[in-house]
Design an enzyme around this catalytic site. Sequence first.
Site, mmCIF file in Angstrom:
data_model
loop_
_atom_site.group_PDB
_atom_site.id
_atom_site.type_symbol
_atom_site.label_atom_id
_atom_site.label_comp_id
_atom_site.label_asym_id
_atom_site.label_seq_id
_atom_site.Cartn_x
_atom_site.Cartn_y
_atom_site.Cartn_z
ATOM 1 N N LYS A 38 110.885 40.916 7.234
ATOM 2 C CA LYS A 38 109.997 39.755 7.229
ATOM 3 C C LYS A 38 110.430 38.756 8.291
ATOM 4 O O LYS A 38 111.598 38.723 8.665
ATOM 5 C CB LYS A 38 110.085 39.048 5.863
ATOM 6 C CG LYS A 38 109.437 39.772 4.713
ATOM 7 C CD LYS A 38 109.581 38.960 3.433
ATOM 8 C CE LYS A 38 108.971 39.683 2.246
ATOM 9 N NZ LYS A 38 107.514 39.852 2.338
ATOM 10 N N ARG A 60 105.544 47.747 -5.334
ATOM 11 C CA ARG A 60 104.783 48.833 -5.971
ATOM 12 C C ARG A 60 105.657 50.063 -6.188
ATOM 13 O O ARG A 60 105.415 50.844 -7.108
ATOM 14 C CB ARG A 60 103.534 49.137 -5.133
ATOM 15 C CG ARG A 60 103.818 49.619 -3.755
ATOM 16 C CD ARG A 60 102.616 49.457 -2.828
ATOM 17 N NE ARG A 60 102.438 48.058 -2.397
ATOM 18 C CZ ARG A 60 101.457 47.642 -1.601
ATOM 19 N NH1 ARG A 60 100.557 48.492 -1.171
ATOM 20 N NH2 ARG A 60 101.380 46.370 -1.258
HETATM 21 N N1 BES Z 1 107.149 40.045 -2.276
HETATM 22 C C1 BES Z 1 106.144 40.316 -1.320
HETATM 23 C C2 BES Z 1 104.827 39.596 -1.639
HETATM 24 C C3 BES Z 1 104.847 38.113 -1.572
HETATM 25 C C4 BES Z 1 104.364 37.458 -0.458
HETATM 26 C C5 BES Z 1 105.282 37.367 -2.641
HETATM 27 C C6 BES Z 1 104.349 36.078 -0.421
HETATM 28 C C7 BES Z 1 105.278 36.010 -2.597
HETATM 29 C C8 BES Z 1 104.798 35.356 -1.488
HETATM 30 C C9 BES Z 1 105.833 41.804 -1.269
HETATM 31 O O1 BES Z 1 106.915 42.635 -1.508
HETATM 32 C C10 BES Z 1 105.370 42.109 0.115
HETATM 33 O O2 BES Z 1 106.141 41.945 1.011
HETATM 34 N N2 BES Z 1 104.119 42.516 0.254
HETATM 35 C C11 BES Z 1 103.562 42.826 1.527
HETATM 36 C C12 BES Z 1 102.810 44.115 1.407
HETATM 37 C C13 BES Z 1 102.348 44.663 2.704
HETATM 38 C C14 BES Z 1 103.528 45.107 3.538
HETATM 39 C C15 BES Z 1 101.419 45.820 2.446
HETATM 40 C C16 BES Z 1 102.642 41.678 1.910
HETATM 41 O O3 BES Z 1 101.961 41.135 1.038
HETATM 42 O O4 BES Z 1 102.642 41.301 3.067
HETATM 43 MN MN MN Z 2 108.060 42.989 0.217
#
Ligand code: BES
Ligand code: MN
Length: 503
Positions: free
Chosen positions: A281, A355
């Site tokens: 990230k 997931r």
């Molecule tokens: N934990 C994150 C989702 C999240 C984003 C929680 C912002 C709280 C605030 C999750 O694990 C994630 O990174 N999801 C990705 C999925 C994508 C790579 C398909 C996302 O939402 O960007």
């Molecule tokens: Mn994530």
Amino acid sequence: MEIEAQNAAPAQWATEALVILAPELEGRLNPQLEALDRATQGWLSQLQAAGEFSGRMLESTLLHRPPGIQAQRLLILGCGKSAPGPFELRRLAGTAARLLKAKGVKEMALALPPEATETRAATAAALPAAIAGAWAGNFETGIYKSERPPEKRLERLTLLIPPSVTPAEAEPALRRGKAIGAAVERARELANYPSNYLTPRRLAEEAEALARRASLECDILDEARARALKMGAFLSVAQGSAEPPRMIVLRYHGGSGADQAPVLGLVGKGITFDTGGISIKPAEGMEKMKYDMSGGATMLAVMQALAELQPRLEVIAIIPATENMPGSRAQKPGDVQYAMSGKSIEVLNTDAEGRLVLADGLCYAKKLGATHLVDAATLTGAVAVALGAVYAGAFANQDGFYRQFEQAAAAAGEKFWRLPLDEEYREQIRGTVGDLLNTGGRYGGAITAAEFLHAFAEDTPWIHLDIAGTAWWDEGKAWMPKGPTGIAVASLVELAQRLAMES
Ligand code: BES
Ligand code: MN
Ligand code: ZN
């Protein structure tokens, strides 16, 4: 905070601060306000006449030592046009608590308005909402400054209820409110801990400590046991971290033992820190990913409340807990993993880790006998794009079960918005070399994530709550400060109690 219910007339109640809820009545006062107006020789009608108070939702006026009433302060809070329901009462009580505690007030008496207490059932529904709201407004999550500012907190809450309900009759509703209030606080506290403190092992210890206190059954699966159970999706996320993972299992045995009785399986995402892994990230805002275990915190908190409330129901909570880290042992984009169910998953993006851990969590819940599943997870940024920080996203594979949840959430005063599941979205996550892809692209991101989980819940009645947008507030509101919210705890406690009543 000590909490009690009393039948006293508001004007007669001696306390540091009396809170009265005043609806928009265009000149006419309800009987409660009329009595108060008489006692104060017309203070309310003067305020109204001067145009200083209209009764708009959350509008407030604080008076010191108004004549004719026993309380030292009178806080009048507008409660809008219609009778305040659980949702409004949570916010009103929270706002009152925050306004008063900031002034150093230690005790507050909240007079429930006649509009919310017309029947015994209405009173029974209003009390837990008001208590949970006041509790949430009274609590601030921990700070780690070497010099702590003195704590300002309410120590006593008295709910003034109409004489048609005695304090003894109000007791069950009071107990429910207290159990929910304490559980929400627990969930917020856990979500707020920094990840160097709250590791998967620490979260497991918290679950064990809860189990000991509350007589729950607890089983903590370490890496070796998870491997023996072939939890390949869960372990693939954990493999990049030096912190060992834990699959946390808490069980509450309240069921009647009848054949048809439901067994509720609660699965909460327990990523104690989400860096994204190799699909790392951006640095900006990454610190917030300590709350990526909010779903797990929710389930732990729900179990705490259920242990107190003792509904006649079997409940299994499962929290797959791990960090998601990059490193030389971390999984890489393109890796193929075998989930516990036997399905293969192509990991296109290691940041779609929630997931993966939930897939094995759901599968294990079914294996342990869950007949109904609910998962809660900070799963996708996409749900926050769709619904913001107001509604949490909800998905369900069965309308009847969802309706039960919807009613529970309304009674608990929380907002969820149902989004669709549909076979057509499954095409976006159909595997090329394996069964499933772990991401379905940018469009419909919250839905394709839900469809991924659907492939593991299969036909078992299941509800998925995507709380990524709602588990943490970047800005405070009148009724609760910014930070962790404890979303979904109250609704799930309600749901469990409703399932217990029906079976
Ligand atoms: N934990 C994150 C989702 C999240 C984003 C929680 C912002 C709280 C605030 C999750 O694990 C994630 O990174 N999801 C990705 C999925 C994508 C790579 C398909 C996302 O939402 O960007
Ligand atoms: Mn994530
Ligand atoms: Zn995550």
